[in-house]
Design an enzyme around this catalytic site. Structure first.
Site, PDB file in Angstrom:
ATOM      1  CE  LYS A  45      -3.795   2.356   1.235  1.00  0.00           C
ATOM      2  NZ  LYS A  45      -5.074   2.351   0.360  1.00  0.00           N
ATOM      3  CB  CYS A 134      -3.426   7.850  -6.637  1.00  0.00           C
ATOM      4  SG  CYS A 134      -4.838   8.010  -5.620  1.00  0.00           S
ATOM      5  CE  LYS A 172      -1.137   1.194  -9.788  1.00  0.00           C
ATOM      6  NZ  LYS A 172      -1.556   0.328  -8.575  1.00  0.00           N
TER       7      LYS A 172
END
Lengths: 446, 440
Positions: A45, A134, A172
């Protein structure tokens, strides 16, 4: 037995399945249970300055009884102290040395990046993943997708990470961009060893019509979240394929986006992925899904004569073209298996209303019973009720037929047919010379 | 003359209340899952096998989307008795039997249970919110008398009332609903459901005139004088008895009626063996009910072979699943009483000619019913089997302004047939009045 081990830009794991960064990798206790269940690796996480979360955080979209076909979250990165996270990561790596442990990271300044990368290495991580994806909350603070959407910022931070890190650096990517090649090229151009994609998609999962609140609701209000789950797989497949087929992208791809079964994983591998990350499916069904993810993939490789995951990786990539390169002379027509047909006539309706009007039903005796043939107009006859009941009709009397001369081979009938294998698309040879649109425009094939 | 628009109350402590529903109500979650399975066939076979031609895929889609009131409206527009039909229809022989899933995974859509869900929930919503599904049209100045308050008359009266006509239902007994109230197997529907439905149907403006027997208390001719049209929905009044009687011998319909409606009714103590004579659906019903009530050995005695029974296959399977036995080729001869109690039923074996006795403490006769004299008061033409002849497209009898529907025209079929008859007759009356108006 096929060899499921992978080496992803230096990161080794016993199988290609890693837990993606998210709630299932929030703590050491969870990751240890996941590794006990058989997961090959875990992306922790995301670590950064601990945040404060809201209630509630998740939303889901069910489709015709299928739960969690799409999923959204407005949860942020870890809300636990960094020291606790790193302590647990070290314990996990010590207990499971053969598994891949990757730290997902998200901080702002160059000094913060230097510090958090050092601590990740100290904890024994095999690699780091820079969370530039995100799309909610963190991006408002200049992180996450705010970075991923700016190739220049992305490149700069990636180069810092490459400078500070002695272990592989994965970037990412966010799918919230016009062309995934731009951030992809920026990342590899500035030293990324591997790419992970996709992160979640900006979304509003629904609206509560009683409270008039976007979902998930936080005290009667809502905000956009990050969309994931089975419904995003096609978007992720496209982006993985687009990077995989580009010769400038040599870095391996870790595919994320709706993987639920080994078949999803095999598709991503075939289109160029080298490892697979899973989150939503685990949130839905638990770590135990790893058993069939592994067994199913192994069985598939064995059945198709592939000795390793590497042999599958990228197999379909050469066949992933631009539209203009497809063969205009290829032709298929629909073929209905009368024995398998149950007479629902969904193909008839779909072809009539949604395609090219080439499936017909005018042999059906049901219409004679009603006293009115419908002449293929798709209008349900309404006539006076006959006094006598009829025995249920034989389903074969309701089998539609395809006008092959008119069929344009669009697949719609096959897609709506509820009986697997009943409608197939049969190749017909009309012109064996291959010619694409691009060739036609260039005039090279004539 | 007692005039009432409120349904009479049922006795408390009725035996039928101990029976559980064979097909229980769905919760919305359950209904939605089932509804989402429906393929929404083109020209759907289920619709073709519904005598009232309800647009089944449409109402199922409405359940799936959460539009339950819309689903109920779709059902009621075609069949005002949608709530009871959902429970009592032999769906296995009709819509469900025609479901295309029969040809794929053998799990047809549970259309009856979905229909029950939609109609029950929508009617409950009506009661809770006061928002009606249907609003009657302005009065059109027409009056119809309906004889008998069974399903056919109730359906006809509701359609007429919604169209603005006055509909007066004359019922000999105190309770409306006909066999829906007194004759449906209690594991399919309870009497209170039938009464609730009758009350809902009447609430659209029709009137129930209970306790008045047409032919006795009021003549048929006077009805024709007073009303624009008369609808005969008297069902089958005459029970065949085969001249068997005495203690322990029941007409099956009387026994079912007692189970369903009588206060504190119980089988006589010591009933361990029962014989049911007949091979139709009523025989299956009473045999299964007796077995469910704890009668140790229930035997159906049928005069021909199993394959020739008129009962639906699923009803026989249902009775068998409760241990009901079958004896074929038995022609009833007599009953044997000893010490004033039933001892046995005597039969002739039709294949051997031999006489046998089946020991029993209870004998139920389910050998059919005939149209009673009441229907003949109007002087209508009869079919060879004694039923009332009607024109198949309008349900008009041979006598002007007189229509008929339900069991008295078909010799004993389903509630859904009666519901269709009622709607078709109502529409025929409305069409005729419209034609009269245009013509004159």
């Amino acid at each position: 037995m096929a060899d499921l081990r992978i080496n992803f830009c230096g990161i080794e794991s016993p199988n290609p399945y890693w837990l993606a960064s998210g709630p299932p990798t929030n703590s050491g206790e969870q990751v240890m249970r996941a590794f006990d269940a058989g997961w090959g690796g875990a992306v922790w996480k995301t670590l950064g300055d601990p945040i404060v979360n809201v209630n509630s955080r998740f939303g889901a979209m069910d489709i015709a009884g299928a739960k969690v076909a799409g999923f959204t979250n407005i949860e942020l990165i870890t809300d636990r102290p960094l020291a606790v996270n790193f302590e647990e990561m070290a314990a996990v790596k010590k207990r499971y040395p053969d598994r891949a442990l990757i730290a997902s990271l998200m901080v702002e300044s160059r000094s913060e990046w230097r510090e958090i990368i050092r601590r990740s290495e100290d904890a024994g991580c095999d690699g780091i993943e820079l969370n530039f994806g995100c799309p909610h909350g963190m991006c408002e603070r200049g992180m996450g997708s705010a970075v991923g959407q700016e190739p220049r910022v992305l490149a700069e931070i990636t180069s810092w990470a490459r400078e500070f890190s002695s272990i592989p650096v994965l970037v990412k990517l966010t799918p919230n961009v016009g062309d995934i090649l731009e951030p992809g090229l920026a990342a590899v151009g500035s030293g990324a060893d591997g790419l992970s994609l996709i992160n979640t998609i900006k979304s509003v999962i629904g609206v509560d019509l009683e409270r008039m609140t976007p979902l998930p609701a936080v005290s009667g209000e809502g905000t956009h979240g990050g969309y994931c789950g089975p419904a995003v797989k096609p978007i992720a497949l496209h982006m993985v394929g687009a990077l995989s087929r580009d010769a400038r992208i040599a870095a391996p791809l870790s595919a994320i986006g709706g993987v639920t079964t080994w078949r999803d994983a095999a598709e991503f591998l075939a289109l160029g992925a080298a490892s697979i990350q899973v989150c939503t499916a685990v949130m839905h069904k638990g770590y135990r899904i790893i058993e069939d993810l592994v067994e199913g993939l192994s069985e598939f490789l064995d059945a198709n004569g592939m000795a390793s995951v590497g042999e599958l990786s990228g197999r379909a990539t050469p066949n992933f073209l631009e539209w203009g390169d497809l063969d205009l002379n290829y032709r298929v027509v629909a073929d209905i298996d009368a024995d398998a047909c149950i007479g629902c006539q969904l193909c008839y309706t779909a072809c009539l209303d949604g395609a090219h009007q080439c499936i017909h039903i005018n042999q059906a005796p049901c219409h004679a019973w009603h006293g009115e043939p419908d002449h293929g107009q798709g209008v349900r006859a309404r006539v006076a009720n006959p006094v006598e009941h009829e025995a249920p009709a034989q389903s074969d009397a309701r089998v539609p037929w395809v006008d092959e001369a008119e069929c344009i081979g669009c697949n719609l009938c096959e897609l709506v047919c509820p009986v697997p294998g009943c409608i197939t698309m049969r190749e017909v040879s009309v012109d064996t010379r291959r010619q694409s649109w691009n060739e036609r425009v260039r005039g090279t094939a004539l | 003359m007692t005039k009432s628009t409120v349904s009479p109350r049922l006795a408390p402590n009725r035996l039928e209340r101990f029976f559980e529903d064979a097909k229980p109500a769905y919760s919305y979650a359950e209904a939605r899952i089932e509804a989402q399975r429906c393929l929404n066939c083109h020209d759907a076979p289920c619709v073709k096998h519904c005598p009232t031609e309800i647009d089944i895929p449409k109402f199922i889609g409405q359940i799936a989307s959460g539009n339950t009131r819309g689903a109920a409206t779709t059902i009621f527009e075609q069949n005002m008795l949608g709530a009871s039909c959902a429970r009592v229809c032999p769906v296995e022989e009709m819509c469900v039997g025609a479901c295309v899933y029969q040809g794929f995974n053998d799990q047809p859509i549970a259309i009856g249970r979905l229909q029950r869900h939609a109609t029950d929930e929508a009617c409950a919503d009506e009661r809770a919110t006061g928002r009606r599904l249907f609003t009657p049209a302005a009065p059109i100045g027409r009056k119809v008398a309906l004889v008998g308050a069974g399903p056919a008359s109730l359906a006809c009266a509701a359609h007429l009332a919604l169209a603005g006509a006055q509909a007066d239902i004359y019922e000999r007994d105190g309770v409306p609903g006909g066999l829906n109230t007194t004759g449906v197997a209690p594991y399919k529907m309870k009497a209170e459901s039938s009464l609730a439905e009758a009350e809902w149907l009447l609430s659209h403006g029709a009137r129930l005139i209970a306790g008045v027997a047409v032919g006795t208390d009021i003549s048929f001719a006077s009805l024709l004088d007073e009303y624009d049209a008369v609808f005969i929905g008297v069902g089958l009044a005459e029970v065949r008895t085969l001249d068997l009687d005495g203690p322990g011998v029941w007409a099956a319909t009387d026994l079912i009626r007692a189970i369903k409606t009588e206060q504190r009714f119980a089988l006589p103590p010591g009933v361990r063996r029962a014989v049911v004579i007949g091979g139709g659906n009523t025989a299956m019903d009473i045999a299964r009910e007796l077995a469910m009530l704890g009668v140790k050995k229930v035997t159906v005695a049928f005069r021909r072979r199993e394959a020739e029974m008129s009962a639906y296959a699923h009803e026989w399977v249902g009775a068998r699943s409760y241990g009901v036995l079958l004896r074929e080729n038995l022609r009833p001869l007599a009953v044997v009483h000893r010490d004033g109690a039933l001892y046995a039923a005597r039969f002739e074996e039709t294949d051997s000619g031999r006489e046998i006795e089946l020991a029993c403490d209870l004998l139920a006769l389910a050998v059919g019913q005939d149209v009673g004299m009441q229907a003949m008061e109007a002087g209508v033409r009869q079919n060879a089997n004694g039923t009332v002849w009607v024109d198949p497209t309008t349900r008009r009898t041979s006598v002007g302004r007189v229509y008929a529907g339900g069991d008295c025209i078909n010799g004993g079929r389903e509630v859904v047939d009666a519901a269709a008859d009622g709607r078709i007759a109502a529409n025929a009356m409305l069409a005729e009045w419209k034609a009269e108006k245009n013509g004159g």
